[in-house]
Design an enzyme around this catalytic site. Sequence first.
Site, PDB file in Angstrom:
ATOM      1  N   CYS A  17       0.768  -1.340  -0.152  1.00 57.91           N
ATOM      2  CA  CYS A  17      -0.178  -0.071   0.287  1.00 57.91           C
ATOM      3  C   CYS A  17       0.913   1.208   0.121  1.00 57.91           C
ATOM      4  CB  CYS A  17      -0.858   0.076   1.100  1.00 57.91           C
ATOM      5  SG  CYS A  17      -2.049  -1.516   1.318  1.00 57.91           S
ATOM      6  N   HIS A  27      -3.636   6.684   1.448  1.00 53.81           N
ATOM      7  CA  HIS A  27      -4.162   5.739   0.733  1.00 53.81           C
ATOM      8  C   HIS A  27      -5.550   5.097   1.357  1.00 53.81           C
ATOM      9  CE1 HIS A  27      -4.156   1.258   0.195  1.00 53.81           C
ATOM     10  NE2 HIS A  27      -4.195   1.096   1.391  1.00 53.81           N
ATOM     11  N   ASN A  67     -10.150  -0.932  -1.665  1.00 53.68           N
ATOM     12  CA  ASN A  67      -8.750  -0.570  -1.352  1.00 53.68           C
ATOM     13  C   ASN A  67      -8.035  -1.444  -2.672  1.00 53.68           C
ATOM     14  OD1 ASN A  67      -5.981  -1.042  -0.510  1.00 53.68           O
ATOM     15  ND2 ASN A  67      -6.593  -1.456   1.485  1.00 53.68           N
TER      16      ASN A  67
HETATM   17  O1  UT7 Z   1      -4.332  -1.327   3.128  1.00 55.22           O
HETATM   18  C1  UT7 Z   1      -3.992  -1.288   4.184  1.00 55.22           C
HETATM   19  C2  UT7 Z   1      -4.338  -2.719   4.873  1.00 55.22           C
HETATM   20  N1  UT7 Z   1      -5.642  -2.630   5.308  1.00 55.22           N
HETATM   21  C3  UT7 Z   1      -6.242  -2.158   6.183  1.00 55.22           C
HETATM   22  O2  UT7 Z   1      -5.866  -1.094   6.818  1.00 55.22           O
HETATM   23  C4  UT7 Z   1      -7.385  -2.696   7.046  1.00 55.22           C
HETATM   24  C5  UT7 Z   1      -7.313  -2.324   8.319  1.00 55.22           C
HETATM   25  N2  UT7 Z   1      -8.501  -3.308   9.081  1.00 55.22           N
HETATM   26  C6  UT7 Z   1      -9.683  -3.107   8.814  1.00 55.22           C
HETATM   27  O3  UT7 Z   1      -9.992  -2.251   8.168  1.00 55.22           O
HETATM   28  C7  UT7 Z   1     -10.656  -3.803   9.990  1.00 55.22           C
HETATM   29  O4  UT7 Z   1     -10.048  -4.522  10.761  1.00 55.22           O
HETATM   30  C8  UT7 Z   1     -11.541  -4.897   9.050  1.00 55.22           C
HETATM   31  C9  UT7 Z   1     -12.546  -4.089   8.223  1.00 55.22           C
HETATM   32  C10 UT7 Z   1     -10.585  -5.565   8.442  1.00 55.22           C
HETATM   33  C11 UT7 Z   1     -12.443  -5.529  10.097  1.00 55.22           C
HETATM   34  O5  UT7 Z   1     -13.086  -4.780  10.868  1.00 55.22           O
HETATM   35  P1  UT7 Z   1     -13.230  -4.804  12.480  1.00 55.22           P
HETATM   36  O6  UT7 Z   1     -14.204  -3.752  12.858  1.00 55.22           O
HETATM   37  O7  UT7 Z   1     -11.818  -4.756  13.188  1.00 55.22           O
HETATM   38  O8  UT7 Z   1     -13.950  -6.297  12.568  1.00 55.22           O
HETATM   39  P2  UT7 Z   1     -13.374  -7.426  13.325  1.00 55.22           P
HETATM   40  O9  UT7 Z   1     -12.449  -8.216  12.342  1.00 55.22           O
HETATM   41  O10 UT7 Z   1     -13.054  -7.305  14.678  1.00 55.22           O
HETATM   42  O11 UT7 Z   1     -14.613  -8.431  13.406  1.00 55.22           O
HETATM   43  C12 UT7 Z   1     -15.779  -7.981  13.971  1.00 55.22           C
HETATM   44  C13 UT7 Z   1     -16.894  -8.652  13.725  1.00 55.22           C
HETATM   45  C14 UT7 Z   1     -16.370 -10.346  13.966  1.00 55.22           C
HETATM   46  O12 UT7 Z   1     -17.473 -11.009  14.245  1.00 55.22           O
HETATM   47  P3  UT7 Z   1     -17.789 -11.617  16.094  1.00 55.22           P
HETATM   48  O13 UT7 Z   1     -16.595 -12.218  16.312  1.00 55.22           O
HETATM   49  O14 UT7 Z   1     -17.740 -10.129  16.630  1.00 55.22           O
HETATM   50  O15 UT7 Z   1     -19.134 -12.398  16.184  1.00 55.22           O
HETATM   51  C15 UT7 Z   1     -16.095 -10.934  12.258  1.00 55.22           C
HETATM   52  O16 UT7 Z   1     -16.275 -12.264  12.345  1.00 55.22           O
HETATM   53  O17 UT7 Z   1     -17.468  -8.808  12.338  1.00 55.22           O
HETATM   54  C16 UT7 Z   1     -17.442 -10.055  11.823  1.00 55.22           C
HETATM   55  N3  UT7 Z   1     -17.062  -9.771  10.256  1.00 55.22           N
HETATM   56  C17 UT7 Z   1     -17.984  -9.744   9.422  1.00 55.22           C
HETATM   57  N4  UT7 Z   1     -19.341  -9.751   9.407  1.00 55.22           N
HETATM   58  C18 UT7 Z   1     -19.980  -9.608   8.419  1.00 55.22           C
HETATM   59  C19 UT7 Z   1     -15.896  -9.964   9.823  1.00 55.22           C
HETATM   60  N5  UT7 Z   1     -15.894  -9.693   8.474  1.00 55.22           N
HETATM   61  C20 UT7 Z   1     -17.123  -9.611   8.017  1.00 55.22           C
HETATM   62  C21 UT7 Z   1     -18.017  -9.518   6.897  1.00 55.22           C
HETATM   63  N6  UT7 Z   1     -19.366  -9.579   7.159  1.00 55.22           N
HETATM   64  N7  UT7 Z   1     -17.422  -9.167   5.869  1.00 55.22           N
END
Ligand code: UT7
Length: 352
Positions: free
Chosen positions: A135, A279, A309
């Site tokens: 990135c 980014h 992204n």
């Molecule tokens: O380019 C640079 C690199 N990338 C980034 O900068 C990305 C950085 N990270 C993020 O943007 C976020 O961490 C994510 C968008 C990837 C994830 O969001 P989050 O708010 O950190 O969610 P999480 O991984 O903590 O998950 C929360 C909940 C989980 O369920 P439980 O365990 O609370 O029941 C996940 O299983 O959301 C669930 N979940 C989803 N639900 C519906 C994870 N992905 C999904 C999905 N749809 N696609």
Amino acid sequence: MLSEPPYGNGYELTRELKAESVKKSRIIGVGHYVPENIVTNADLEKVMNTTNEWIVERTGIEERRWFDPEKDTVSNMATKACKMALERAKLDVKEIDFIVFATITPDYFFPGAGVLLQRELGLQGIGALDIRNACSGFIYALSIADQFIKTGMYKNILVVGSEIQSSALDKSDEGRSSSVIFADGAGAAVLQATDEDRGVLSTHLHADGDFAEDLYVRDPGSSRKTRLSKELLDGKTFNLTMNGNTVFKHAVVRFSEVINEALEQNGYTKEDIDLLIPHQANLRISNFVQKQFKLPDEKVFNNIMHYGNTTAASIPIAMSEAWEKGKIKEGDLICLAAFGSGFTWASSLIRW
Ligand code: UT7
């Protein structure tokens, strides 16, 4: 006691003399290309256990472009972005002296995508360098091109970011947190040497390999007996793997640090920024950074809603769109900032 370096004053003198003739590099044209194939959140709901609400709330993404294997390649998308940038720069392609190509998703394992772009543009013979800094790749590429121009080695350089991430995404429920984010596209900038006191003011590059495995694609790696095997193909190590929470926490800190570094080095404050182009990692990250710097909406450019992204392509795509929309004007102070796999992070201040 340490003795004085032997180059002492002589070195200072040479540096001063050189400084007089040092060029700056200006971006004279920007362009982009995204695949025609639009994938909406509703489309993703059909293949994995996700919802439009979750994706919009957690990432800001409404739709993204995923490539068509019949039509799009990393290098031909880059070619289209470069042609647009050259046209806007009003520069003949034959004037290009060098290519710096940022991608972590090259068409071939080797050679890199740079030579393929060079061939497609009919520039056989000039150098083509590949950058693999994810990135932050576009800013790393910009920095390298800027150094080549400052030393007087090259006059016109194409700086490109192009990625196809969608073919490495795990589109099952297991991979849903990453596969809803990453997408495909290309962006390019033409950098030209100038005697004017504007252009790229500075670039700032950082990395911390302690976090290499927090966002990575492990295979096909070279450090095993065979690069491909039945067991590997049955596993998920060809897919992008991300520890989203860790990435998020580091991103918000590093974005702010590296933007401050650029401002301080050039004697500016956050109020001097005309446009911040972060980014496009996650709209929540951009909004967090915007809040930290207390920037009004019109001073931060986001297009992640439509493109997701696109890794190294995200900044040049955003820059090209911002320019098209009249959000970048002559004389504006533009700040680019990125964070991603490596971890790597980087920024640049540009007087347009
Ligand atoms: O380019 C640079 C690199 N990338 C980034 O900068 C990305 C950085 N990270 C993020 O943007 C976020 O961490 C994510 C968008 C990837 C994830 O969001 P989050 O708010 O950190 O969610 P999480 O991984 O903590 O998950 C929360 C909940 C989980 O369920 P439980 O365990 O609370 O029941 C996940 O299983 O959301 C669930 N979940 C989803 N639900 C519906 C994870 N992905 C999904 C999905 N749809 N696609």
